[in-house]
Design a protein around this motif. Sequence first.
Motif, PDB file in Angstrom:
ATOM      1  N   LEU A   2      -7.147 -40.407  13.969  1.00  0.00           N
ATOM      2  CA  LEU A   2      -6.966 -41.281  12.808  1.00  0.00           C
ATOM      3  C   LEU A   2      -6.252 -40.556  11.678  1.00  0.00           C
ATOM      4  O   LEU A   2      -5.442 -41.152  10.952  1.00  0.00           O
ATOM      5  CB  LEU A   2      -8.330 -41.795  12.330  1.00  0.00           C
ATOM      6  N   ASP A   3      -6.536 -39.263  11.519  1.00  0.00           N
ATOM      7  CA  ASP A   3      -5.873 -38.497  10.469  1.00  0.00           C
ATOM      8  C   ASP A   3      -4.368 -38.416  10.705  1.00  0.00           C
ATOM      9  O   ASP A   3      -3.584 -38.343   9.755  1.00  0.00           O
ATOM     10  CB  ASP A   3      -6.471 -37.094  10.404  1.00  0.00           C
ATOM     11  N   ALA A   4      -3.935 -38.437  11.974  1.00  0.00           N
ATOM     12  CA  ALA A   4      -2.506 -38.378  12.293  1.00  0.00           C
ATOM     13  C   ALA A   4      -1.773 -39.622  11.821  1.00  0.00           C
ATOM     14  O   ALA A   4      -0.540 -39.615  11.703  1.00  0.00           O
ATOM     15  CB  ALA A   4      -2.316 -38.196  13.796  1.00  0.00           C
ATOM     16  N   LEU A   5      -2.508 -40.701  11.495  1.00  0.00           N
ATOM     17  CA  LEU A   5      -1.888 -41.938  11.019  1.00  0.00           C
ATOM     18  C   LEU A   5      -1.645 -41.912   9.518  1.00  0.00           C
ATOM     19  O   LEU A   5      -1.060 -42.842   8.969  1.00  0.00           O
ATOM     20  CB  LEU A   5      -2.776 -43.132  11.378  1.00  0.00           C
ATOM     21  N   ILE A   6      -2.104 -40.845   8.841  1.00  0.00           N
ATOM     22  CA  ILE A   6      -1.932 -40.727   7.387  1.00  0.00           C
ATOM     23  C   ILE A   6      -0.733 -39.826   7.124  1.00  0.00           C
ATOM     24  O   ILE A   6      -0.815 -38.601   7.281  1.00  0.00           O
ATOM     25  CB  ILE A   6      -3.197 -40.148   6.726  1.00  0.00           C
ATOM     26  N   PRO A   7       0.417 -40.381   6.753  1.00  0.00           N
ATOM     27  CA  PRO A   7       1.614 -39.543   6.555  1.00  0.00           C
ATOM     28  C   PRO A   7       1.550 -38.724   5.274  1.00  0.00           C
ATOM     29  O   PRO A   7       2.163 -37.657   5.186  1.00  0.00           O
ATOM     30  CB  PRO A   7       2.764 -40.560   6.521  1.00  0.00           C
ATOM     31  N   GLN A   8       0.838 -39.212   4.263  1.00  0.00           N
ATOM     32  CA  GLN A   8       0.796 -38.499   2.983  1.00  0.00           C
ATOM     33  C   GLN A   8      -0.214 -37.346   3.054  1.00  0.00           C
ATOM     34  O   GLN A   8      -1.358 -37.549   3.434  1.00  0.00           O
ATOM     35  CB  GLN A   8       0.409 -39.449   1.834  1.00  0.00           C
ATOM     36  N   LYS A   9       0.234 -36.172   2.715  1.00  0.00           N
ATOM     37  CA  LYS A   9      -0.639 -35.003   2.679  1.00  0.00           C
ATOM     38  C   LYS A   9      -0.709 -34.469   1.250  1.00  0.00           C
ATOM     39  O   LYS A   9       0.309 -34.402   0.559  1.00  0.00           O
ATOM     40  CB  LYS A   9      -0.122 -33.911   3.616  1.00  0.00           C
ATOM     41  N   PRO A  10      -1.895 -34.082   0.776  1.00  0.00           N
ATOM     42  CA  PRO A  10      -2.021 -33.615  -0.617  1.00  0.00           C
ATOM     43  C   PRO A  10      -1.312 -32.290  -0.827  1.00  0.00           C
ATOM     44  O   PRO A  10      -1.057 -31.539   0.111  1.00  0.00           O
ATOM     45  CB  PRO A  10      -3.546 -33.469  -0.783  1.00  0.00           C
ATOM     46  N   ASN A  11      -0.989 -32.030  -2.082  1.00  0.00           N
ATOM     47  CA  ASN A  11      -0.377 -30.740  -2.435  1.00  0.00           C
ATOM     48  C   ASN A  11      -1.356 -29.604  -2.185  1.00  0.00           C
ATOM     49  O   ASN A  11      -2.576 -29.762  -2.300  1.00  0.00           O
ATOM     50  CB  ASN A  11       0.043 -30.744  -3.912  1.00  0.00           C
ATOM     51  N   ARG A  12      -0.793 -28.458  -1.847  1.00  0.00           N
ATOM     52  CA  ARG A  12      -1.624 -27.280  -1.613  1.00  0.00           C
ATOM     53  C   ARG A  12      -2.189 -26.762  -2.927  1.00  0.00           C
ATOM     54  O   ARG A  12      -1.493 -26.736  -3.943  1.00  0.00           O
ATOM     55  CB  ARG A  12      -0.797 -26.193  -0.925  1.00  0.00           C
ATOM     56  N   ARG A  13      -3.450 -26.354  -2.869  1.00  0.00           N
ATOM     57  CA  ARG A  13      -4.134 -25.849  -4.064  1.00  0.00           C
ATOM     58  C   ARG A  13      -4.337 -24.353  -3.960  1.00  0.00           C
ATOM     59  O   ARG A  13      -4.086 -23.738  -2.921  1.00  0.00           O
ATOM     60  CB  ARG A  13      -5.479 -26.554  -4.234  1.00  0.00           C
ATOM     61  N   LEU A  14      -4.807 -23.758  -5.033  1.00  0.00           N
ATOM     62  CA  LEU A  14      -5.081 -22.332  -5.088  1.00  0.00           C
ATOM     63  C   LEU A  14      -6.564 -22.090  -4.892  1.00  0.00           C
ATOM     64  O   LEU A  14      -7.380 -22.464  -5.746  1.00  0.00           O
ATOM     65  CB  LEU A  14      -4.618 -21.750  -6.435  1.00  0.00           C
ATOM     66  N   LEU A  15      -6.921 -21.525  -3.725  1.00  0.00           N
ATOM     67  CA  LEU A  15      -8.306 -21.150  -3.417  1.00  0.00           C
ATOM     68  C   LEU A  15      -9.278 -22.315  -3.592  1.00  0.00           C
ATOM     69  O   LEU A  15     -10.425 -22.137  -3.993  1.00  0.00           O
ATOM     70  CB  LEU A  15      -8.744 -19.973  -4.290  1.00  0.00           C
ATOM     71  N   GLY A  16      -8.817 -23.524  -3.289  1.00  0.00           N
ATOM     72  CA  GLY A  16      -9.685 -24.691  -3.381  1.00  0.00           C
ATOM     73  C   GLY A  16      -9.923 -25.179  -4.793  1.00  0.00           C
ATOM     74  O   GLY A  16     -10.656 -26.144  -4.991  1.00  0.00           O
ATOM     75  N   LEU A  17      -9.314 -24.528  -5.785  1.00  0.00           N
ATOM     76  CA  LEU A  17      -9.490 -24.935  -7.180  1.00  0.00           C
ATOM     77  C   LEU A  17      -8.500 -26.040  -7.539  1.00  0.00           C
ATOM     78  O   LEU A  17      -7.489 -26.215  -6.871  1.00  0.00           O
ATOM     79  CB  LEU A  17      -9.289 -23.725  -8.099  1.00  0.00           C
ATOM     80  N   PRO A  18      -8.748 -26.776  -8.611  1.00  0.00           N
ATOM     81  CA  PRO A  18      -7.827 -27.860  -8.995  1.00  0.00           C
ATOM     82  C   PRO A  18      -6.558 -27.329  -9.670  1.00  0.00           C
ATOM     83  O   PRO A  18      -6.171 -27.778 -10.750  1.00  0.00           O
ATOM     84  CB  PRO A  18      -8.681 -28.706  -9.956  1.00  0.00           C
ATOM     85  N   PHE A  19      -5.927 -26.359  -9.057  1.00  0.00           N
ATOM     86  CA  PHE A  19      -4.662 -25.808  -9.539  1.00  0.00           C
ATOM     87  C   PHE A  19      -3.641 -25.894  -8.406  1.00  0.00           C
ATOM     88  O   PHE A  19      -3.951 -25.567  -7.253  1.00  0.00           O
ATOM     89  CB  PHE A  19      -4.827 -24.353  -9.989  1.00  0.00           C
ATOM     90  N   PHE A  20      -2.445 -26.319  -8.742  1.00  0.00           N
ATOM     91  CA  PHE A  20      -1.400 -26.564  -7.744  1.00  0.00           C
ATOM     92  C   PHE A  20      -0.193 -25.688  -8.076  1.00  0.00           C
ATOM     93  O   PHE A  20       0.759 -26.132  -8.713  1.00  0.00           O
ATOM     94  CB  PHE A  20      -1.003 -28.046  -7.739  1.00  0.00           C
ATOM     95  N   PRO A  21      -0.223 -24.410  -7.624  1.00  0.00           N
ATOM     96  CA  PRO A  21       0.851 -23.492  -8.005  1.00  0.00           C
ATOM     97  C   PRO A  21       2.223 -23.905  -7.493  1.00  0.00           C
ATOM     98  O   PRO A  21       3.234 -23.682  -8.157  1.00  0.00           O
ATOM     99  CB  PRO A  21       0.408 -22.158  -7.400  1.00  0.00           C
ATOM    100  N   TYR A  22       2.285 -24.518  -6.289  1.00  0.00           N
ATOM    101  CA  TYR A  22       3.585 -24.910  -5.740  1.00  0.00           C
ATOM    102  C   TYR A  22       4.177 -26.072  -6.541  1.00  0.00           C
ATOM    103  O   TYR A  22       5.390 -26.168  -6.708  1.00  0.00           O
ATOM    104  CB  TYR A  22       3.436 -25.289  -4.268  1.00  0.00           C
ATOM    105  N   VAL A  23       3.297 -26.957  -7.026  1.00  0.00           N
ATOM    106  CA  VAL A  23       3.771 -28.024  -7.909  1.00  0.00           C
ATOM    107  C   VAL A  23       4.274 -27.426  -9.220  1.00  0.00           C
ATOM    108  O   VAL A  23       5.271 -27.865  -9.788  1.00  0.00           O
ATOM    109  CB  VAL A  23       2.649 -29.050  -8.162  1.00  0.00           C
TER     110      VAL A  23
END
Length: 821
Positions: free
Chosen positions: A52-73
């Motif tokens: 079922l997960d393979a049917l979800i094309p949108q993937k969230p941005n990568r975070r830093l150590l599981g924290l709510p920080f998105f360095p790549y963004v």
Amino acid sequence: MNINCRITYSWFIFLVSIGLFSCAPKSTSPTKSYFLGTSSIKGNHAVNDSELDALIPQKPNRRLLGLPFFPYVGLYRFGELFYNREEKQRKVIEVTQNYQKESRIHENSPRKLEKIQRRYAKKLEKAQTRAVQGNFWMRVLGEAPVYFDLGEVAQNAEKMQKYLYNNGFFQASVGYKPDTIFNRIRVNYLVTESRPTMIRNVSYQIKNYFADSIITANSKDAVLTGKKRYDGDSFEEERVRIETLLRNEGYMGFSRQNVTYLVNDTITNPLTDSLFKSVDVKVRVDVPTQGNKPDRYVVKSVNFEVLPPSGSPDSLFRKDTTRYQGIRYIFSDKRFSTKILDSKIQVRPGAFYSQKKERDTQQQLSLTDQFRFVNYNYTLDSTGKGIHSYFRVIPLEKYQISTDVGLNVIQLQGTPGPFANLSYKIRNVFNGLENFEANLRGGIELVPGFLGNQQIYRSEEIGLNTSLIFPRLLTPGNLFQKQSAGYNPRTQVGLGYNYVNRPEYTRTNVKVALNYSWQPTNTTLFNVSLVDLNILNTQNIRSDFQDLLNELRDQGNNLYTSFRRSFVSDINFNFTYNTNSLIGPQKNAHYFRITLESGGTSLNILPKQENLIKSVFGDSLQFYKYVRWNADYRRYWPTGRRSAFVARVNSGAIYSYGDNKVPPYEKYFFAGGSNSLRAWLPRRLGPGSSVPRKTPTGLTIESPGEFLLEGNLEWRGYLAKFFGDINYAIFLDAGNVWSLNSTATEPQKFEANKFLREIAVGTGFGIRYDLSFFILRFDFGIKVYDPALQRFVLDELQFNKLFNRTRSNFLNINLGVGYPF
């Protein structure tokens, strides 16, 4: 000092800026004001989360150590500060206009037009990439923000519901519940499978008697069967299976569209209706006919044509036409043996059309390494039921030279040394599709000496290996020629010479080999070597090095046998079963390889052979007699689109019954290293619970064993993309080698009552840089349990002394190319 401070503050400001850019979403759209968080799937039992997960094309941005920080963004937004999309789009228009302008100026010069096209194709590609994907910060280092979109979530839930319906859950429902956390919205998909639909009976309705007999005879391979859950994919797979069966029996015009299904879902059973719903399936197969006769196609003629080289007009070459076994051969420029080609062509005149034979012929011709491409087409005769088949090929260059240069890096020494390879190939040597290959390799390695003051010495190696490869099995009386014709048979006759010059010794090896191989299916491969002769000669042994060998012999180490003049002969058999795909994502697969080897067999059959060999090479020559086996099994489980779990078991043993009771050193088993237990140095683990042997200078000696048992578990996943895929791995290795020789010391011997205490255990992580054409691998291993110390040593790892090899535990770095297994 001031300069250093300014640099430090600049990096600090830069990192803080990236952090600020990545913390809060920034979007001009009111519907996209939150980052997309992770997705969870709940309530499903029969259908896996990964499906079922393979049917979800949108993937969230990568975070830093599981924290709510998105360095790549943050890096992406940092790049946006210097990016002007309108300017980049104007650049695309400018490049296009310049191309059109130059093309008009040189429209009467085809050669210049071709150069202009190549030059501007690269420019236009770069300009379009920058206009669409952004600058370097946005395109390579950064990651575009992924926002929560309620419409996309609803579409995902709808796709999941359709997927469940297609898998037999006709009454399934999928809802969703957004959950806001900080600046993210996590989506929980709520699945209700309800009762499944089971297939009770499957029946076939086929009016054509012959087609019915074909499908009935192969019913054991049916994909659609009763007493299984309804699965929409199996319906399509059954269509493909029936299409393949009938096309292989002459029904070239048959298509999977001629297979239809009638599903009876009105079945009721009060005893089971609350648990599942039952259906019956009727498979209708409509076979095209002409009048009252089946629509089967007959091969009227087969034509094989060798075309001129690419870009050369036909008028420059005289075409020679000949016939052999009913097949017409047309040769331009190059000739090939019609007898050998006939063994590769499975499509025969007068036979019914077979899709399998058509494709197998293309594959067999391609595997000869003689043709650049193999094309197949056909025409129909006047009746519309007769086929004129045409195979057309363009040959590869007869002579090919390739070179390869690089650096050798041995883990124990860490000092690179240059090497160079020169390969030369001649195709179609005797016009029978034979290939002659010669490989000359020279290298200089900087190695630590076994003796002295641990200085680095130069080791020189030169090797020349030649082989003549025949696309058939060369056997007396052409035995097995016809039976193996469709199995890509090969006979390889090889002759090689290797020379190694080190400060301690000079060593030469002359090798003669005769090897047969054939491939019955795409997943199985057989190799049989009836002749494998090696004459090893070590000269100029330094006296102090000889003293070391004698000392090691007294300790039970058989390293000294490798430096005696030796004659090694063996017969070996190898079988490989591999369902892994060569390209594409990892799939659920198996790999199994077993090798059986008998050394000195000819000496048992012909006892006087030993005296004859000694009369030629001298009485000091030693001979070996042994039996050896090795089995390697691997299992691959994909756990996602870019992740997999891999398990491996590798075992083997060798028994020597010759005069000296020891096998050749190269035939021993070793544990430790980048393809074994990665927490130990290469070939330094064991045997058994014995402590590592060391030279007077402190270098550890290789630890050969006669019985090997090792296992590996590895989790592989995707980490990032930077000019290629950066993947990671977490692994657990266990195993050891033991001695079976009665003269070995007690710690080295294999004994059942202490077997488990002598299993070494190591763990660690790895980084793999996948550039598609090769994979560079770094594995970092640490010991968990050391049998030499008889204790757990994981807690003895000290972070301030990670690379100190004198410690009981240290971080061992393994460098390799490709996956370890």
